[in-house]
Design an enzyme around this catalytic site. Structure first.
Site, PDB file in Angstrom:
ATOM      1  N   ASP A 143     -12.014   7.230   4.303  1.00  0.00           N
ATOM      2  CA  ASP A 143     -11.307   6.739   3.125  1.00  0.00           C
ATOM      3  C   ASP A 143     -12.283   6.239   2.069  1.00  0.00           C
ATOM      4  OD1 ASP A 143      -9.083   6.137   1.501  1.00  0.00           O
ATOM      5  OD2 ASP A 143      -9.116   4.051   2.145  1.00  0.00           O
ATOM      6  N   GLU A 176      -2.321   7.419  -0.244  1.00  0.00           N
ATOM      7  CA  GLU A 176      -1.936   7.089   1.139  1.00  0.00           C
ATOM      8  C   GLU A 176      -0.571   7.667   1.523  1.00  0.00           C
ATOM      9  OE1 GLU A 176      -5.345   5.907   0.995  1.00  0.00           O
ATOM     10  OE2 GLU A 176      -4.190   4.803  -0.478  1.00  0.00           O
ATOM     11  N   ASN A 181      -9.185   9.606  -1.776  1.00  0.00           N
ATOM     12  CA  ASN A 181      -9.338  10.199  -0.447  1.00  0.00           C
ATOM     13  C   ASN A 181      -8.449  11.430  -0.261  1.00  0.00           C
ATOM     14  OD1 ASN A 181      -7.305   7.807  -0.386  1.00  0.00           O
ATOM     15  ND2 ASN A 181      -6.632   9.140   1.264  1.00  0.00           N
TER      16      ASN A 181
END
Length: 592
Positions: free
Chosen positions: A333, A213, A291
């Site tokens: 995601d 992230e 991701n």
């Protein structure tokens, strides 16, 4: 010294009667059945390699390097499980509670268990008393995505080794808890961390990294387990150079930019945050990748290799042998990190994975060839299925819209949510039933894209979301799945999301826990609940079992937390009153 409790017969009777409805126990301070003085003989690699076959210890994360989480023990079985009673409980203590996702290890009378905030405990199995504690001195600027959890350790020789939230590997002396070596794997200020249990293969300690992230670059690395010296590193985003013994060892994917536009591969994500498994039959490491970054897929057209993929890696060289991408050009995601579990059937070597994207895949683990994929959660919206080549057949308009110059693109309702049909929580495979037992969740999300630009150490999403349940009566669902057909043999529905791992045994049992604090044992063929224990806090960890002095023991860690309370949106509101905690619970059968 942290608090531990060895139950007297009176206390065990009360707990058994009021909580489990089981027979009473006479386990006392003088019970010699568990009195095995701690010893610290070096753990050999041969012992680790055979961990799935031996019953007197638990030396690997996954009850074996292949991650099957199956025990051949049968003393605790469908008939006797009702007689399980608590032997002792151990509290992690202090104010550092939060999520406890650890799977303990057991060797020669000692349990080694990690806890939140990068802590490690050694516990005397005979008494439940603390032998030592290691508390990592974490900097104030750590950037964990999904709570301050740790999933477990590795054991080898005289060492017990685990990763920390500031992206270090720490090797401790098993007897004293003193640091033997410590290595910086990545820079925590850039968004890197380590939460997964490392893996021992051929005198090496293998680790991945978290931080997708934050626009980091995922990687898998091998260190000398005895000294901490780096042996090889393999980036998991196309275009980055790998190294072996300090020398260049080939660019991942051969060159940069083949499936990424511009320079986005330089901050491509694909974190290896759940760690890996190892298959000795093919001599391959299996690591999943997370991701691509950012979440806003309109910024990065293309398949974006090797994000949302499973990678087979040569453990000697760090070279990628084959890859399989579950979600090309991921826009939801749907990390591909979920464990790839080896199993054999009819003389063929398979591997299975329950992906975040809602499909249960079976691959030929010798070459990565796609065999089959079937949905294991309901009402999947982003794809209509998986084609004969193993690629998803995307639903028209199933991708959140391109924001362009606007502040927000068109929102879509997508199932499953980005927390996945299955998230990190490990499934189990039974050699007895040949079924997989998969902890899953039935939920969806409103998701939309937003403009985003990369800044080192800052969140790199470019998306917003709200998670919602899709059924009124449950979110969590434990499913027994036939791997090659995808047929669901039975299902247990749980009101709150399931977030803990699964263990299955030759005794015909399936163990797992719930956020409501219930530790449960199911009949592996029917799904009937055969045992229930109130752990006092939510369970988001993985159970283990072992045999000692002729008796079978079961252990589970309780302590509510993890990603759901932090990211769960409307779902998090449903479980906001669950108490935090941090306790190891150990059980055995009532013995007269």
């Amino acid at each position: 010294m942290k608090k531990s409790f060895l139950l007297t017969s009176a206390v065990a009777v009360t707990l058994s009667a009021l909580i489990s409805g089981c027979a009473t126990s006479n386990t006392t301070m003088n019970d010699k059945s568990m009195v095995t003085k701690p010893s610290y003989a070096p753990v050999s690699y041969d012992e680790i390699l055979n961990d799935d076959k031996t019953t007197g210890d638990v030396l690997t994360y996954g009850h074996g390097q292949n991650g099957q989480r199956f025990s051949p023990l049968t003393q605790v079985n469908k008939e006797t499980v009702k007689n399980l009673v608590s032997v002792w409980n151990f509290s992690f203590g202090g104010e550092k509670q939060r999520g406890q996702e650890s799977q303990p290890l057991v060797k020669d009378g000692v349990m080694y268990v990690t806890a939140s905030y990068s802590r490690m405990y050694a516990i005397d199995l005979a008494t439940g008393e603390e032998l030592w504690q290691y508390d990592a001195r974490l900097p104030s600027g750590i950037l964990p995505c999904c709570d301050v959890i740790n999933r477990g350790a590795a054991i080898y020789g005289d060492l017990v080794i685990f990763g920390t939230l500031d992206a270090k590997l720490v090797a401790l002396n098993r007897k004293t808890g003193k640091t033997v070596w410590k290595k910086k794997v990545a820079e925590y200020k850039d968004g890197y961390s380590i939460t997964a249990a490392p893996l021992v293969v051929k005198d090496m300690i293998i680790t991945g990294v978290a931080g997708g992230e934050f626009g980091i670059v995922g990687k898998v690395e091998a260190y000398d387990a005895k000294t901490g010296k780096l042996i090889w590193t393999r980036p998991t985003v196309e275009g980055h150079m790998g190294y072996l013994n300090g020398k260049e060892n080939g660019i991942t994917g051969g060159e940069a930019g083949k499936t990424w536009p511009g320079d986005l591969w330089e901050t491509g994500g694909a974190a290896t945050w759940l760690g890996g498994t190892y298959d000795s039959e093919t001599d391959l490491l299996f690591f999943g990748t997370g991701n691509p970054a950012p979440w806003n897929s309109h910024n990065r057209p293309g398949d974006n290799l090797y994000s949302s993929s499973r990678l087979a890696i040569n453990p000697d060289t760090g070279k990628i042998v084959w890859h399989y991408q579950t979600t090309p050009h991921d826009g939801w995601d749907f990390d591909g990190v979920n464990e790839l579990v080896s199993f054999n059937k009819d003389g063929k070597k398979y591997a299975a994975t329950a992906d975040r994207n809602g499909f249960f895949y079976v691959l030929d683990r010798t070459n990565g060839k796609f065999i089959t994929a079937n949905p294991f959660v309901s009402n999947i919206t982003w794809a209509t299925g998986i084609d004969k080549n193993g690629r998803p057949m995307l639903t028209p308009d199933g991708r959140p819209g391109n924001p362009g110059d606007a502040s927000k693109g068109k929102a879509v309702f997508s199932v499953p949510s980005f927390l996945g049909g299955k998230n990190w929580m490990p499934m189990a495979y039974s050699k007895k039933t040949e079924l997989f037992y998969v902890p899953s969740n039935e939920w969806g999300m409103d998701i939309w894209n937003q403009p985003i630009s990369y800044k080192k150490g800052a969140a790199y999403l470019g998306a917003g979301f709200t998670i919602k349940p899709i059924f009124e009566d449950h979110i969590g669902s434990l499913k027994a799945i036939e791997p090659l057909t995808g047929k669901i043999k039975w299902e247990y529905k749980n009101p709150a999301p399931l977030w803990g791992g699964v263990l299955t045994t030759a005794g015909g049992l399936v163990f797992t826990g719930t956020p409501e604090g219930k530790f449960l044992a199911f009949d592996d063929e029917t799904g009937e609940i055969l045992f229930k224990y109130n752990a006092g806090s939510g369970i988001v960890s993985s159970p283990i079992t072992w045999e000692q002095n002729g008796e079978q023991y079961i252990a589970i860690v309780s302590g509510w937390g993890g990603a759901v309370p932090l990211w769960g949106g409307e779902v998090a509101k449903l479980i906001k009153n669950i108490n935090q905690g941090g306790t190891v619970h150990v059980f055995k059968l009532f013995k007269k």
